[in-house]
Every structure is written in C-alpha cells, then in structure tokens.
Design a protein around this motif. Structure first.
Motif, PDB file in Angstrom:
ATOM      1  N   TYR A 180      50.078 -25.736  87.012  1.00  0.00           N
ATOM      2  CA  TYR A 180      49.505 -26.061  85.559  1.00  0.00           C
ATOM      3  C   TYR A 180      47.974 -26.293  85.874  1.00  0.00           C
ATOM      4  O   TYR A 180      47.187 -25.672  85.109  1.00  0.00           O
ATOM      5  N   GLU A 181      47.655 -27.155  86.766  1.00  0.00           N
ATOM      6  CA  GLU A 181      46.287 -27.416  87.237  1.00  0.00           C
ATOM      7  C   GLU A 181      45.623 -26.256  87.556  1.00  0.00           C
ATOM      8  O   GLU A 181      44.503 -25.768  87.211  1.00  0.00           O
ATOM      9  N   ARG A 182      46.201 -25.410  88.425  1.00  0.00           N
ATOM     10  CA  ARG A 182      45.781 -24.096  88.811  1.00  0.00           C
ATOM     11  C   ARG A 182      45.560 -23.114  87.791  1.00  0.00           C
ATOM     12  O   ARG A 182      44.517 -22.404  87.773  1.00  0.00           O
ATOM     13  N   ALA A 183      46.570 -22.993  86.816  1.00  0.00           N
ATOM     14  CA  ALA A 183      46.257 -22.215  85.741  1.00  0.00           C
ATOM     15  C   ALA A 183      45.249 -22.645  84.758  1.00  0.00           C
ATOM     16  O   ALA A 183      44.496 -21.767  84.233  1.00  0.00           O
ATOM     17  N   ARG A 184      45.005 -23.856  84.594  1.00  0.00           N
ATOM     18  CA  ARG A 184      43.881 -24.563  83.515  1.00  0.00           C
ATOM     19  C   ARG A 184      42.631 -24.141  84.397  1.00  0.00           C
ATOM     20  O   ARG A 184      41.487 -23.888  83.614  1.00  0.00           O
ATOM     21  N   ALA A 185      42.611 -24.171  85.734  1.00  0.00           N
ATOM     22  CA  ALA A 185      41.050 -23.870  86.430  1.00  0.00           C
ATOM     23  C   ALA A 185      41.101 -22.382  86.362  1.00  0.00           C
ATOM     24  O   ALA A 185      40.001 -21.996  86.890  1.00  0.00           O
ATOM     25  N   GLY A 186      41.906 -21.564  86.047  1.00  0.00           N
ATOM     26  CA  GLY A 186      41.705 -20.026  85.919  1.00  0.00           C
ATOM     27  C   GLY A 186      42.259 -19.455  87.077  1.00  0.00           C
ATOM     28  O   GLY A 186      42.063 -18.271  87.500  1.00  0.00           O
ATOM     29  N   GLU A 187      43.141 -20.036  88.025  1.00  0.00           N
ATOM     30  CA  GLU A 187      43.317 -19.640  89.407  1.00  0.00           C
ATOM     31  C   GLU A 187      44.516 -18.766  89.042  1.00  0.00           C
ATOM     32  O   GLU A 187      44.995 -17.733  90.200  1.00  0.00           O
ATOM     33  N   LEU A 188      45.459 -19.150  88.133  1.00  0.00           N
ATOM     34  CA  LEU A 188      46.719 -18.521  87.785  1.00  0.00           C
ATOM     35  C   LEU A 188      46.836 -18.003  86.396  1.00  0.00           C
ATOM     36  O   LEU A 188      46.265 -18.847  85.808  1.00  0.00           O
ATOM     37  N   ALA A 189      47.410 -16.689  86.315  1.00  0.00           N
ATOM     38  CA  ALA A 189      47.767 -16.237  84.751  1.00  0.00           C
ATOM     39  C   ALA A 189      48.820 -17.113  84.482  1.00  0.00           C
ATOM     40  O   ALA A 189      49.497 -17.588  85.372  1.00  0.00           O
ATOM     41  N   MET A 190      49.309 -17.203  83.155  1.00  0.00           N
ATOM     42  CA  MET A 190      50.364 -17.838  82.632  1.00  0.00           C
ATOM     43  C   MET A 190      51.781 -17.307  83.539  1.00  0.00           C
ATOM     44  O   MET A 190      52.417 -18.119  83.780  1.00  0.00           O
ATOM     45  N   ASP A 191      51.848 -16.033  83.343  1.00  0.00           N
ATOM     46  CA  ASP A 191      53.386 -15.658  83.942  1.00  0.00           C
ATOM     47  C   ASP A 191      53.227 -15.762  85.624  1.00  0.00           C
ATOM     48  O   ASP A 191      54.376 -16.318  86.024  1.00  0.00           O
ATOM     49  N   ASP A 192      52.087 -15.869  86.245  1.00  0.00           N
ATOM     50  CA  ASP A 192      52.065 -16.015  87.663  1.00  0.00           C
ATOM     51  C   ASP A 192      52.323 -17.491  87.769  1.00  0.00           C
ATOM     52  O   ASP A 192      53.010 -17.975  88.753  1.00  0.00           O
ATOM     53  N   MET A 193      51.825 -18.508  87.055  1.00  0.00           N
ATOM     54  CA  MET A 193      52.169 -19.916  87.019  1.00  0.00           C
ATOM     55  C   MET A 193      53.685 -20.165  87.050  1.00  0.00           C
ATOM     56  O   MET A 193      54.246 -20.936  87.724  1.00  0.00           O
ATOM     57  N   PHE A 194      54.116 -19.588  85.883  1.00  0.00           N
ATOM     58  CA  PHE A 194      55.619 -19.571  85.739  1.00  0.00           C
ATOM     59  C   PHE A 194      56.469 -19.392  86.964  1.00  0.00           C
ATOM     60  O   PHE A 194      57.055 -19.864  87.607  1.00  0.00           O
TER      61      PHE A 194
END
Length: 255
Positions: free
Chosen positions: A52-66
């Motif tokens: 989630y922190e990587r997604a908030r930082a723009g490093e991962l898209a939502m689907d990639d995060m999941f």
C-alpha cells in the motif's frame, strides 16, 4: 466537559476480514493440502502495508499492488501462482467483500454507543472506492456520520501519520484526550492514534497484522466479546439497551 469519542478501523476490526478471504481461497483453488488458510491470510496482511505504501508513492498501480500482495503471501506458504491467478483471486475476494456484515454483537455495541451519545468515527487506510463500498455494505452510516468516516485516499494522508487522527477528532468534534481508537494493526492503529494524543484499544486477532508497535496500547482485546465489554466499560454500566450482554470480569487486558 469533553464528549467521549470512539473511532474504529474497518477491516479486521468492525468485521472479520478473514471470512471473505477463506471463501475466495476455497472458490479459486479448492482444497490446498499442507497449506494453512489462516497462515496464508496472516501473510496477506503482513504484505498489505508494504504494497500500500508503494502504491501511495506511485510505484505500483492498484491492480499491481493487489497482485504483488497475493503473490508474496502465497510464496511465503510455498505456493507458486501466476499473475493471472493472483488477479483473479483478488477479484473474487473483492466481490465477496460486498457480502460482509456486522455480527449481532457488534451491531448491539454500536447501538449502545449511539444511545449513550458517544461521538463515533472511522479511520481507515485504503482506496476510496473500496473502503466506501464496505461502509455501504456494512451499513455504517446508521451509526457514523459520513463526515466522520475518514479514508486515507480521500484526505491524502494515511495511518500511522497522526494527521489523519487529528482530522478525525476535528470531524467528530472531540478532544483527543477523551477519544479512543480501536484497531487491529499495532503500528498503524496504536502508534498513530497514540501519537495524536488518543487512547488506544488494540484488537489483537492473533494474526500479526502490520509491523509491531513502538508504543503500548492502553488496552488489548482478542475477541468481539472482549471488545464489547471493554467499550461498554468506558461508558458505565447503564450505557444502553444491550448493556446486559457483557463479558466476564477480567476480560480487559492491559497491553
């Protein structure tokens, strides 16, 4: 005299997040000999904060995060699944979260809090669409004013940052010194709320959610029954129509 405020996390606090996870696991993969569904779910929780922190930082898209979260959790249990399987599993899991519900015990507790005039709030990390869907599914606006439901993506700051708790106290109209926060994640919920001057109840389901806390919670509970007893104790014995449904003396644990 300041009004008593009590705010809750959503996932694995107001409802048991493991129920839809176990169902999704069964529906997608069937029996998994040698794999513990409980340990797999605990691994999923451990990887949530990092992704989630990587997604908030723009490093991962939502689907990639999941997908990354599920791939990592399954790998910990010695299972190799494909990216497509991880995404399919996440879709089933997300859809099942549209069928979640509060237990009668939790509904009774919220009724008692509302009856007693406590100021209620929610502080939740996550994507806005996902968390508000859970709010609607659980029917939380029956007890919580929409403005007192604070979702991290909506406000641009996430637990354990104390600012999200400051926002919640402002929206609830309470003073942090007379406010309590209930959550399952030690670092996000206990550390974050304590840093903002709140008192804390750690709902420890024994799953090791997130990173360890740096501060001790004021109180620690391990079940909804214990949580109900502790929270009703904050209000006094005659706190509402469901006040008779109490836990036995000694249910409160000092953290």
């Amino acid at each position: 005299m300041h009004m008593l405020g009590i705010a809750f996390d959503i996932d694995d606090t107001l409802y048991d997040l493991a129920d839809p996870y176990r169902t999704a696991l069964r529906d997608c993969f069937g029996p998994l000999p040698g794999v513990s569904a409980s340990e797999l779910f605990a691994a999923n929780l451990r990887h949530f904060d990092k992704t989630y922190e990587r997604a908030r930082a723009g490093e991962l898209a939502m689907d990639d995060m999941f997908a990354h979260r599920q791939l990592s959790a399954f790998a910990e249990q010695g299972m190799s699944i494909s990216l497509e399987e991880a995404l399919s599993f996440q879709r089933v899991y997300r859809d099942l979260q549209c069928r979640i519900s509060l237990t009668p015990l939790m509904r009774g507790l919220l009724d008692d809090l509302a009856h007693a005039g406590a100021r209620l709030g929610v502080v939740s990390n996550g994507y806005s669409d996902n968390q508000w869907r859970k709010v609607r599914t659980l029917g939380l606006t029956q007890w919580f004013a929409p403005e007192a439901i604070v979702v991290s993506e909506d406000v641009g700051v996430a637990k354990p940052d104390r600012r999200i708790f400051d926002m919640a106290a402002g929206r609830m109209g309470t003073d942090p010194s007379t406010s309590w926060f209930v959550g399952d994640a030690a670092r996000n919920d206990v550390d974050g709320a304590a840093a903002a001057g709140w008192r804390t109840i750690w709902f420890d389901r024994g799953r090791g959610a997130g990173e360890p806390s740096r501060r001790a919670a004021d109180l620690r509970v391990g079940s909804e029954e214990e949580l109900a007893g502790v929270v009703r104790g904050l209000l006094g014995r005659d706190c509402g129509p469901n006040a008779r449904a109490r836990t036995a003396p000694g249910a409160i644990k000092e953290a």
